[in-house]
Motif scaffolding. Structure first.
Motif, PDB file in Angstrom:
ATOM      1  N   LYS A 153      62.333  32.687  37.216  1.00 10.65           N
ATOM      2  CA  LYS A 153      60.917  32.691  37.176  1.00 10.65           C
ATOM      3  C   LYS A 153      60.379  33.979  36.931  1.00 10.65           C
ATOM      4  O   LYS A 153      59.183  34.311  36.464  1.00 10.65           O
ATOM      5  CB  LYS A 153      60.475  32.084  38.482  1.00 10.65           C
ATOM      6  CG  LYS A 153      60.626  30.731  39.118  1.00 10.65           C
ATOM      7  CD  LYS A 153      60.133  30.391  40.398  1.00 10.65           C
ATOM      8  CE  LYS A 153      60.220  29.168  40.847  1.00 10.65           C
ATOM      9  NZ  LYS A 153      59.943  28.609  42.382  1.00 10.65           N
ATOM     10  N   PRO A 212      60.229  34.836  32.635  1.00 12.71           N
ATOM     11  CA  PRO A 212      60.422  33.428  32.041  1.00 12.71           C
ATOM     12  C   PRO A 212      60.677  33.639  30.446  1.00 12.71           C
ATOM     13  O   PRO A 212      60.470  34.981  29.977  1.00 12.71           O
ATOM     14  CB  PRO A 212      58.952  33.024  32.129  1.00 12.71           C
ATOM     15  CG  PRO A 212      58.195  34.250  32.496  1.00 12.71           C
ATOM     16  CD  PRO A 212      59.014  35.096  33.193  1.00 12.71           C
ATOM     17  N   ASP A 243      64.751  26.233  31.864  1.00 11.10           N
ATOM     18  CA  ASP A 243      63.582  26.443  30.901  1.00 11.10           C
ATOM     19  C   ASP A 243      62.515  24.925  31.161  1.00 11.10           C
ATOM     20  O   ASP A 243      61.441  25.290  31.409  1.00 11.10           O
ATOM     21  CB  ASP A 243      63.543  26.594  29.554  1.00 11.10           C
ATOM     22  CG  ASP A 243      64.319  28.402  29.386  1.00 11.10           C
ATOM     23  OD1 ASP A 243      64.010  28.951  30.423  1.00 11.10           O
ATOM     24  OD2 ASP A 243      65.078  28.359  28.575  1.00 11.10           O
ATOM     25  N   LEU A 271      61.318  24.985  34.929  1.00  9.68           N
ATOM     26  CA  LEU A 271      59.930  25.956  35.107  1.00  9.68           C
ATOM     27  C   LEU A 271      58.736  25.510  34.598  1.00  9.68           C
ATOM     28  O   LEU A 271      58.000  25.379  35.130  1.00  9.68           O
ATOM     29  CB  LEU A 271      60.737  27.206  34.562  1.00  9.68           C
ATOM     30  CG  LEU A 271      61.460  28.065  35.575  1.00  9.68           C
ATOM     31  CD1 LEU A 271      62.123  29.255  34.857  1.00  9.68           C
ATOM     32  CD2 LEU A 271      61.124  28.126  36.755  1.00  9.68           C
ATOM     33  N   GLU A 272      58.787  24.865  33.263  1.00 13.06           N
ATOM     34  CA  GLU A 272      57.751  24.423  32.609  1.00 13.06           C
ATOM     35  C   GLU A 272      57.082  23.256  33.377  1.00 13.06           C
ATOM     36  O   GLU A 272      55.951  22.932  33.475  1.00 13.06           O
ATOM     37  CB  GLU A 272      58.162  24.143  31.309  1.00 13.06           C
ATOM     38  CG  GLU A 272      56.624  23.523  30.337  1.00 13.06           C
ATOM     39  CD  GLU A 272      57.107  23.044  29.090  1.00 13.06           C
ATOM     40  OE1 GLU A 272      56.219  22.649  28.151  1.00 13.06           O
ATOM     41  OE2 GLU A 272      58.236  23.242  28.603  1.00 13.06           O
ATOM     42  N   GLU A 273      57.890  22.198  33.866  1.00  9.74           N
ATOM     43  CA  GLU A 273      57.543  21.152  34.680  1.00  9.74           C
ATOM     44  C   GLU A 273      56.891  21.679  35.802  1.00  9.74           C
ATOM     45  O   GLU A 273      55.808  21.327  36.530  1.00  9.74           O
ATOM     46  CB  GLU A 273      58.535  20.269  34.838  1.00  9.74           C
ATOM     47  CG  GLU A 273      58.952  19.485  33.779  1.00  9.74           C
ATOM     48  CD  GLU A 273      58.048  18.431  33.091  1.00  9.74           C
ATOM     49  OE1 GLU A 273      57.271  17.983  33.880  1.00  9.74           O
ATOM     50  OE2 GLU A 273      58.018  18.379  32.062  1.00  9.74           O
ATOM     51  N   LEU A 274      57.492  22.571  36.646  1.00  8.27           N
ATOM     52  CA  LEU A 274      56.826  23.085  37.953  1.00  8.27           C
ATOM     53  C   LEU A 274      55.723  23.806  37.611  1.00  8.27           C
ATOM     54  O   LEU A 274      54.764  23.767  38.606  1.00  8.27           O
ATOM     55  CB  LEU A 274      57.851  23.990  38.606  1.00  8.27           C
ATOM     56  CG  LEU A 274      59.237  23.399  39.024  1.00  8.27           C
ATOM     57  CD1 LEU A 274      60.400  24.408  39.729  1.00  8.27           C
ATOM     58  CD2 LEU A 274      59.149  22.410  40.119  1.00  8.27           C
ATOM     59  N   ARG A 275      55.568  24.382  36.587  1.00  3.27           N
ATOM     60  CA  ARG A 275      54.045  25.113  36.227  1.00  3.27           C
ATOM     61  C   ARG A 275      52.829  23.991  35.961  1.00  3.27           C
ATOM     62  O   ARG A 275      51.823  24.399  36.392  1.00  3.27           O
ATOM     63  CB  ARG A 275      54.296  26.147  35.352  1.00  3.27           C
ATOM     64  CG  ARG A 275      55.129  27.142  35.684  1.00  3.27           C
ATOM     65  CD  ARG A 275      54.905  28.468  34.491  1.00  3.27           C
ATOM     66  NE  ARG A 275      55.496  27.980  33.315  1.00  3.27           N
ATOM     67  CZ  ARG A 275      56.549  28.432  33.089  1.00  3.27           C
ATOM     68  NH1 ARG A 275      57.238  29.364  33.667  1.00  3.27           N
ATOM     69  NH2 ARG A 275      57.040  28.110  31.765  1.00  3.27           N
ATOM     70  N   SER A 276      53.437  22.750  35.589  1.00  3.08           N
ATOM     71  CA  SER A 276      52.631  21.857  35.354  1.00  3.08           C
ATOM     72  C   SER A 276      51.388  21.389  36.487  1.00  3.08           C
ATOM     73  O   SER A 276      52.250  20.910  37.680  1.00  3.08           O
ATOM     74  CB  SER A 276      53.138  20.588  34.531  1.00  3.08           C
ATOM     75  OG  SER A 276      52.012  19.559  34.142  1.00  3.08           O
ATOM     76  N   LYS A 277      50.403  21.080  36.334  1.00  2.18           N
ATOM     77  CA  LYS A 277      49.512  20.623  37.422  1.00  2.18           C
ATOM     78  C   LYS A 277      49.786  19.262  37.715  1.00  2.18           C
ATOM     79  O   LYS A 277      49.741  18.754  38.894  1.00  2.18           O
ATOM     80  CB  LYS A 277      47.927  20.896  37.197  1.00  2.18           C
ATOM     81  CG  LYS A 277      47.713  22.428  37.248  1.00  2.18           C
ATOM     82  CD  LYS A 277      46.080  22.334  36.758  1.00  2.18           C
ATOM     83  CE  LYS A 277      45.579  23.762  36.838  1.00  2.18           C
ATOM     84  NZ  LYS A 277      44.179  23.985  36.162  1.00  2.18           N
ATOM     85  N   THR A 290      52.745  17.610  37.248  1.00  3.77           N
ATOM     86  CA  THR A 290      54.147  17.347  37.810  1.00  3.77           C
ATOM     87  C   THR A 290      54.419  16.397  39.084  1.00  3.77           C
ATOM     88  O   THR A 290      53.482  16.639  39.842  1.00  3.77           O
ATOM     89  CB  THR A 290      54.923  18.825  37.638  1.00  3.77           C
ATOM     90  OG1 THR A 290      56.355  18.340  37.684  1.00  3.77           O
ATOM     91  CG2 THR A 290      54.422  19.436  39.030  1.00  3.77           C
ATOM     92  N   GLU A 293      61.017  21.682  43.376  1.00 10.69           N
ATOM     93  CA  GLU A 293      62.037  22.630  43.352  1.00 10.69           C
ATOM     94  C   GLU A 293      63.255  21.869  44.136  1.00 10.69           C
ATOM     95  O   GLU A 293      64.464  21.948  43.449  1.00 10.69           O
ATOM     96  CB  GLU A 293      61.610  24.035  43.900  1.00 10.69           C
ATOM     97  CG  GLU A 293      62.767  24.806  43.773  1.00 10.69           C
ATOM     98  CD  GLU A 293      62.376  26.443  44.108  1.00 10.69           C
ATOM     99  OE1 GLU A 293      62.980  27.033  45.015  1.00 10.69           O
ATOM    100  OE2 GLU A 293      61.506  26.942  43.741  1.00 10.69           O
TER     101      GLU A 293
END
Length: 471
Positions: free
Chosen positions: A239, A242, A251, A254-260, A262, A266
């Motif tokens: 994190k 990145p 990777d 992390l992209e999915e967790l950053r998506s609104k 999703t 975790e």
């Protein structure tokens, strides 16, 4: 004495009440069988070790007594055991409608409450697609050179040793291959301790569930905690640094967790990562170790396998070129050999589901809420389907193409939960066999005996001496 008597009577009453609540009345006809002792059921018999490739005695004895579908009780839960190919097929085809994936509480504690086996519907499909992005056919084509490089490096290192314990050595090799794709780690540093914790985890995986310090089950859960702690720390490090391009599973996470939008958390991601690493560490390495044992015991199979792979090299313009995808797909006898190895290995000795409603099958009723345990060994060792089922015979697969599960072959699961890593497993095994039989010879030093408890184990290891072939 009076207080002791009251305590004993009270304890027995609690056991009877719990037993009654767990086994509700059923309006239909239950399959025959025995529920064993209150709470304990027949758990001790189920975990009793045996040293055969045959159907586990627990299942075989009850098949002979009750028929292909029977009832029992394991770790406090009523269970319907199926050795019937038609019922197995029905169970897998009705997932999400009449059945759903389920595992005993102890398994859930081991693999995590957020693991893929406990997830259903959209979330399961969502995680499955994430894995396919990493291990689908197109990705595997690109991975082939890296897999071959790692295999060759390990074989070269093993050939310099006086003895190699193949289960441990192949586990580390497979872990190296998968780990790079999942978390792109530096094996010599960050993951060495992770491997050590996985060893402790696996020793207690198929053990009697007693959670006391010193027991295998306790050590198993402690190993899990340490691994998850390491994975969480590695995720936090990623994190903070990145990458611009996606190259591993972290990777994608992390992209999915950053998506609104999703639905991934975790906790789910870490449990899922844990399961993927376990699968890579344990199952494929067991299959490779058993494959070497079969090659040692069956010279005819070794001869045909070697001839197939030497022919691949002879057909190249330059013998030093690496494996191509076309060469991999041409390995007919190799795939027969792999099918026969995993048929006899029965690395997944049981597959659990749970009935979502009362279900009628043939003359029996499976009550809602009851667990259903499919027994792959009873299918793979059925003499009505496989002639001399205990005999290692890769030629039995000649002309048969296996692209998924069937009524009589479920080494990689079945239905919508057919293992998404099946092709990756076959690639790793095939590449290993290619490098192994064309460049090396070996002799058995000691070990090689198997024990099932009910999972496959090599209690004394399998130690071999590897040396390069001279041409």
């Amino acid at each position: 004495m009076l207080s002791l008597g009251i305590y004993i009577i009270g304890s027995l009453l609690v056991i009877v009440i719990i037993h009654y609540l767990r086994y509700p009345k059923n309006n239909g006809k239950l399959p025959p069988g025995s529920m064993g002792w209150p709470l304990l059921g027949e758990t001790i018999q189920f975990f009793a070790p045996n040293t055969s490739f045959d159907i586990p005695p627990f299942v075989k004895e009850r098949m002979q007594r009750y028929g292909p579908i029977f009832r029992t009780s394991l770790v406090g839960r009523p269970v319907i055991v199926s050795t019937d190919p038609d019922f197995n097929y029905f169970i897998f085809q009705q997932e999400g409608k009449l059945f759903q994936s389920w595992y005993p509480y102890t398994f859930t504690e081991i693999f995590g409450r957020q693991n893929v086996g406990s997830l259903h519907g959209f979330m399961y499909k969502y995680l499955k697609n994430m894995v396919l992005n990493l291990f689908g056919p197109e990705s595997l084509k690109n991975m082939l050179p890296e897999v071959e490089k790692i295999v060759n490096n390990n074989l070269k290192r093993w050939s310099r040793q006086t003895s190699v314990e193949m289960k441990e050595a192949s586990a580390k090799m497979i872990f190296d291959i998968t780990g790079k794709k999942l978390i792109d780690f530096d094996y010599e540093n960050s993951m060495r301790k992770c491997v050590e914790n996985f060893v402790a985890f696996i020793k207690g995986l198929i053990s009697f569930p007693l959670y006391f310090p010193g027991t295998a089950y306790y050590k198993c859960l402690q190993g899990r905690k340490k691994i998850l702690k390491m994975l969480k720390r590695m995720l936090e490090e990623r994190k903070s640094q990145p990458r611009k391009e996606q190259s591993d599973f972290f990777d994608y996470v992390l992209e999915e967790l950053r998506s609104k939008d999703t639905i991934l958390t975790e906790a789910i991601a870490l449990d899922f990562m844990f399961v993927l690493l376990f699968a890579s560490f344990e199952t494929t390495s067991l299959a490779i170790t058993l494959a070497i044992k079969f090659l040692h015991e069956h010279p005819k199979a070794l001869k045909e396998l070697t001839e197939e792979h030497e022919a691949i090299i002879r057909r190249r313009e330059n013998a030093s070129y690496g494996l191509t995808w076309q060469e991999y797909k041409s390995m007919k006898f190799t795939f027969q050999f792999i099918n026969e190895t995993v048929r006899l290995a029965n690395i997944a000795p049981v597959i659990f589901r749970k009935a979502l409603k009362d279900i009628n099958f043939k003359e029996y009723t499976i009550p809602a809420g009851w667990a259903v345990m499919v027994s792959p060994p009873a299918v793979h060792l059925n003499p009505a389907k496989y002639e001399d089922p205990l005999q290692f015979n890769p030629w039995r697969w000649e002309g048969i193409e296996i692209n998924g599960a069937s009524r009589n072959f479920m080494a990689f699961g079945g239905g919508m939960r057919f293992c998404v890593g099946t092709d990756f497993t076959k690639v790793q095994m095939a590449v290993f066999l290619h490098c192994f039989v064309t460049k090396y010879k070996w002799e058995t030093i000691k070990g090689g005996d198997i024990v099932r408890t009910p999972g496959l184990q090599f209690p004394n290891g399998y130690h071999i001496k590897i040396s390069q072939k001279e041409y």
